[in-house]
Design a protein around this motif. Structure first.
Motif, PDB file in Angstrom:
ATOM      1  N   ASN A 410      -4.341  25.855 -19.863  1.00 10.29           N
ATOM      2  CA  ASN A 410      -5.795  25.767 -19.710  1.00 10.29           C
ATOM      3  C   ASN A 410      -6.314  24.400 -20.180  1.00 10.29           C
ATOM      4  N   ASP A 411      -5.587  23.357 -19.796  1.00 11.99           N
ATOM      5  CA  ASP A 411      -5.923  21.980 -20.197  1.00 11.99           C
ATOM      6  C   ASP A 411      -5.816  21.183 -18.893  1.00 11.99           C
ATOM      7  N   SER A 412      -6.885  21.216 -18.076  1.00 11.18           N
ATOM      8  CA  SER A 412      -6.742  20.914 -16.663  1.00 11.18           C
ATOM      9  C   SER A 412      -6.561  19.437 -16.334  1.00 11.18           C
ATOM     10  N   LEU A 413      -5.978  19.234 -15.153  1.00  9.18           N
ATOM     11  CA  LEU A 413      -5.642  17.917 -14.616  1.00  9.18           C
ATOM     12  C   LEU A 413      -6.049  17.883 -13.157  1.00  9.18           C
ATOM     13  N   TRP A 414      -6.389  16.693 -12.666  1.00 11.86           N
ATOM     14  CA  TRP A 414      -6.625  16.547 -11.217  1.00 11.86           C
ATOM     15  C   TRP A 414      -5.955  15.261 -10.767  1.00 11.86           C
ATOM     16  N   ARG A 415      -5.130  15.386  -9.706  1.00 15.44           N
ATOM     17  CA  ARG A 415      -4.367  14.210  -9.283  1.00 15.44           C
ATOM     18  C   ARG A 415      -5.192  13.318  -8.364  1.00 15.44           C
ATOM     19  N   LEU A 416      -5.097  12.034  -8.572  1.00 14.08           N
ATOM     20  CA  LEU A 416      -5.741  11.030  -7.720  1.00 14.08           C
ATOM     21  C   LEU A 416      -4.652  10.221  -7.032  1.00 14.08           C
ATOM     22  N   PRO A 417      -4.965   9.629  -5.854  1.00 15.32           N
ATOM     23  CA  PRO A 417      -3.913   8.927  -5.115  1.00 15.32           C
ATOM     24  C   PRO A 417      -3.580   7.562  -5.721  1.00 15.32           C
ATOM     25  N   LEU A 418      -2.311   7.255  -5.663  1.00 13.48           N
ATOM     26  CA  LEU A 418      -1.865   5.948  -6.156  1.00 13.48           C
ATOM     27  C   LEU A 418      -1.268   5.205  -4.958  1.00 13.48           C
ATOM     28  N   TRP A 419      -2.087   5.008  -3.929  1.00 13.72           N
ATOM     29  CA  TRP A 419      -1.589   4.438  -2.689  1.00 13.72           C
ATOM     30  C   TRP A 419      -1.480   2.923  -2.780  1.00 13.72           C
ATOM     31  N   GLU A 420      -0.489   2.448  -2.039  1.00  9.85           N
ATOM     32  CA  GLU A 420      -0.181   1.016  -1.963  1.00  9.85           C
ATOM     33  C   GLU A 420      -1.433   0.170  -1.634  1.00  9.85           C
ATOM     34  N   GLU A 421      -2.292   0.715  -0.734  1.00  9.81           N
ATOM     35  CA  GLU A 421      -3.472  -0.045  -0.290  1.00  9.81           C
ATOM     36  C   GLU A 421      -4.347  -0.504  -1.457  1.00  9.81           C
ATOM     37  N   TYR A 422      -4.371   0.274  -2.507  1.00 10.03           N
ATOM     38  CA  TYR A 422      -5.230  -0.080  -3.644  1.00 10.03           C
ATOM     39  C   TYR A 422      -4.704  -1.280  -4.436  1.00 10.03           C
ATOM     40  N   GLN A 423      -3.385  -1.510  -4.324  1.00  7.27           N
ATOM     41  CA  GLN A 423      -2.765  -2.578  -5.136  1.00  7.27           C
ATOM     42  C   GLN A 423      -3.403  -3.944  -4.849  1.00  7.27           C
ATOM     43  N   GLU A 424      -3.836  -4.119  -3.601  1.00  7.44           N
ATOM     44  CA  GLU A 424      -4.427  -5.411  -3.196  1.00  7.44           C
ATOM     45  C   GLU A 424      -5.614  -5.817  -4.055  1.00  7.44           C
ATOM     46  N   LEU A 425      -6.317  -4.817  -4.562  1.00  4.07           N
ATOM     47  CA  LEU A 425      -7.531  -5.105  -5.336  1.00  4.07           C
ATOM     48  C   LEU A 425      -7.226  -5.866  -6.628  1.00  4.07           C
ATOM     49  N   LEU A 426      -5.947  -5.903  -7.013  1.00  6.45           N
ATOM     50  CA  LEU A 426      -5.584  -6.562  -8.279  1.00  6.45           C
ATOM     51  C   LEU A 426      -5.146  -8.019  -8.080  1.00  6.45           C
ATOM     52  N   LYS A 427      -5.347  -8.532  -6.851  1.00  3.78           N
ATOM     53  CA  LYS A 427      -4.907  -9.905  -6.563  1.00  3.78           C
ATOM     54  C   LYS A 427      -5.624 -10.925  -7.433  1.00  3.78           C
ATOM     55  N   SER A 428      -4.878 -11.908  -7.907  1.00  2.00           N
ATOM     56  CA  SER A 428      -5.477 -13.006  -8.679  1.00  2.00           C
ATOM     57  C   SER A 428      -5.130 -14.328  -8.013  1.00  2.00           C
ATOM     58  N   ASN A 429      -6.052 -15.279  -8.058  1.00  3.87           N
ATOM     59  CA  ASN A 429      -5.757 -16.608  -7.499  1.00  3.87           C
ATOM     60  C   ASN A 429      -4.878 -17.435  -8.419  1.00  3.87           C
ATOM     61  N   PHE A 430      -4.802 -17.019  -9.684  1.00  5.87           N
ATOM     62  CA  PHE A 430      -4.167 -17.885 -10.675  1.00  5.87           C
ATOM     63  C   PHE A 430      -2.999 -17.262 -11.425  1.00  5.87           C
ATOM     64  N   ALA A 431      -2.803 -15.948 -11.283  1.00  3.22           N
ATOM     65  CA  ALA A 431      -1.707 -15.281 -11.994  1.00  3.22           C
ATOM     66  C   ALA A 431      -1.083 -14.246 -11.072  1.00  3.22           C
ATOM     67  N   ASP A 432      -0.046 -13.551 -11.540  1.00  3.38           N
ATOM     68  CA  ASP A 432       0.623 -12.545 -10.706  1.00  3.38           C
ATOM     69  C   ASP A 432      -0.309 -11.386 -10.383  1.00  3.38           C
ATOM     70  N   MET A 433      -1.246 -11.125 -11.280  1.00  2.88           N
ATOM     71  CA  MET A 433      -2.228 -10.058 -11.027  1.00  2.88           C
ATOM     72  C   MET A 433      -3.432 -10.279 -11.940  1.00  2.88           C
ATOM     73  N   ALA A 434      -4.546  -9.647 -11.561  1.00  2.00           N
ATOM     74  CA  ALA A 434      -5.716  -9.628 -12.444  1.00  2.00           C
ATOM     75  C   ALA A 434      -5.690  -8.313 -13.228  1.00  2.00           C
TER      76      ALA A 434
END
Ligand code: BES
Ligand code: MN
Ligand code: ZN
Length: 498
Positions: A410-434
């Protein structure tokens, strides 16, 4: 709290109050019916007069009983006369426990383990009684002059037929261990940031290590982190005068060669945001940013107390996040332990910075699975509110096991998607990721960030920002997700014996 299993006949028990259930069709539970007989039909009479309708949520305290060893009877409404759902059962228990916060009531006998619950056997019900009553009785007093608590309950007997004593005792042991774990996590989290520092958390871990022979504890200090190259974790603590600690608890309850379950908890003992300073309103609640770490400490305690036949590593990166001349600045680039570089676009996204180095460090334990828990994103509150914790992960089987455990506990959880498409949002111009992904899907992009450091093992992430504490008038820690993690470990342990 002192719990016991009571197998003696009800009329022989002497206590301040006996707790029994009634249904809304005026049907009595077996124990209520028995007490009705020994009190010349008192309970039936009270129901007929309509003083309690039997709806789930109602209670009525009967006092001044004639010829009875027990002083009072608490009638607890259960709702419709059929098997209760697990949630309904826990609701009835919670309301019963709350109505017993009275100075005269110290020793009670609870007869609610006899109530039919869908999918809840005697073991599960006994366990829930221990968890709920301890949870409700918890009151933070550590920094108050008046240490009086509203609940005076000291002793709770759980009435059980002799034939089911063994099952109930098992449930009680588990329930007590989990309840104590939850109270421990709540206490740690409720402590203010000036007392509960990274060093204080490390001391708590060392104390646990002293208490249990198969639990050993090691602490990395900032110099050790420097030598290892934990540039991300170290960048967060640079603005703080409290030294950061990387706490590792190693519980060896399993076979020597069985791979460990690794639990990682965010232990940010105060999060002001750093140079990307948070607004002032409600900032006190950021003392709760170590709830993941508290839950790891507490779950390690539960595992050791129950002597679970598993190997479990608990890791807590502990630090503060404060503004300072030496603090991280937006645009700074740090090199993580993995070698990947990170552009710190927002210094308030610090949880992922301390977690990513810990995830990389976890690889040296050759984990079977890694589960991290963190009050990671305000976005999780926007998406899911305060009911379930967010679940994301790179392994379906692990996620399903966690979802199953969350239902039982009785300690609930809800799964959210971890899709590849979202990874793009972490792009950085100056490092491997933001370290941030913009305003969309904040919980998912935070998990995407972590996933880049969890490529070499099965991994799940719990975002507990909405579930680890309550806000408003009842502000206080909940101890979540200690019940869920304990259930996951219990399930893993029982799989071994099949
Ligand atoms: N500890 C906070 C997350 C948090 C916020 C938990 C509110 C509970 C309530 C975390 O360190 C944080 O500040 N996250 C930022 C991320 C953002 C800068 C991308 C947030 O949620 O605002
Ligand atoms: Mn933050
Ligand atoms: Zn934080």
């Amino acid at each position: 709290m002192d719990y016991s299993i009571e197998t003696a006949p009800l009329e022989k028990l002497q206590c301040d109050c006996i707790v029994v259930g009634v249904y809304q069709d005026q049907q009595l539970s077996p124990s209520a019916s028995l007490l009705n007989d020994t009190t010349q039909g008192l309970i039936g009479k009270v129901l007929q007069r309509g003083d309690i309708g039997g709806k789930n949520g109602e209670t009525l305290l009967l006092n001044a009983l004639m010829d009875s060893l027990t002083d009072r009877i608490l009638l607890v409404g259960l709702g419709e006369n059929k098997a209760l759902s697990g949630k309904e059962y826990i609701k009835a228990l919670t309301i019963a426990a709350n109505s017993l916060k009275r100075p005269q009531i110290k020793f009670i006998v609870c007869c609610l383990a006899e109530i039919d619950v869908e999918g809840g056997d005697r073991q599960w019900k006994t366990r829930q009684i221990a968890e709920v009553f301890t949870d409700v009785a918890y009151q933070y007093t550590h920094t108050k002059s008046d240490k009086e608590t509203e609940s005076k309950l000291e002793k709770i007997g759980i009435a059980i037929p002799i034939a089911e004593q063994a099952q109930a005792q098992l449930g009680l042991n588990q329930g007590q261990a989990i309840a104590e774990g939850v109270s421990f996590a709540k206490w740690l989290a409720d402590l203010p940031g000036n007392l509960c520092t990274p060093t204080f958390l490390a001391k708590q871990a060392l104390d646990l290590g002293e208490k249990f022979a198969d639990l050993s504890v090691s602490i990395l200090d900032e110099a050790d982190m420097e030598t290892l190259g934990m540039g991300a974790l170290l960048s967060v603590t640079r603005g703080s005068r409290q030294p950061a600690q990387l706490i590792t608890l190693d519980y060896q309850g399993g076979e020597k060669n069985s791979k460990p379950i690794v639990l990682i908890g965010k232990g940010l003992t105060f999060d002001a945001g750093g140079i990307s300073l948070k607004p002032g309103l409600g900032m006190d609640e950021m003392k709760y940013d170590m709830c993941g770490g508290a839950a790891v400490l507490a779950t390690m305690q539960v595992a050791a107390q129950l002597a679970l036949p598993l190997n479990i590593i608990g890791m807590i990166p502990a630090s503060e996040n404060l503004p300072d001349g030496n603090a991280n600045k937006p645009g700074d680039i740090v090199t993580s332990l993995s070698g990947k570089t990170i552009e710190v676009l927002n210094t308030d996204a610090e949880g992922r910075l301390i977690l990513c180095d810990t995830l990389t460090y976890a690889e040296r334990y050759h984990p079977d699975v890694v589960i991290d828990l963190a009050t990671l994103t305000g976005a999780c509150l926007v998406a899911l509110g305060r009911i379930p914790s967010g679940l994301l992960g790179n392994d379906d089987e692990l996620c399903h096991e966690l979802l199953a455990a969350s239902e039982t506990a009785n300690d609930s959880l809800w799964r959210l998607p971890l899709w590849e498409e979202y990874q793009e949002l972490l792009k950085s111009n100056f490092a491997d990721m933001a370290n941030i992904g913009g305003k969309d899907a904040g919980t998912i992009t935070a998990a995407c960030f972590l996933s880049r450091f969890a490529e070499n093992f099965r991994w799940a992430h719990l975002d507990i920002a909405g579930t680890a504490w309550r806000t408003g008038q009842t502000k206080g820690a909940t101890g979540r997700p200690v019940p869920l993690l304990s259930q996951y470990l219990l399930n893993r342990a029982s799989q071994l014996s099949i």
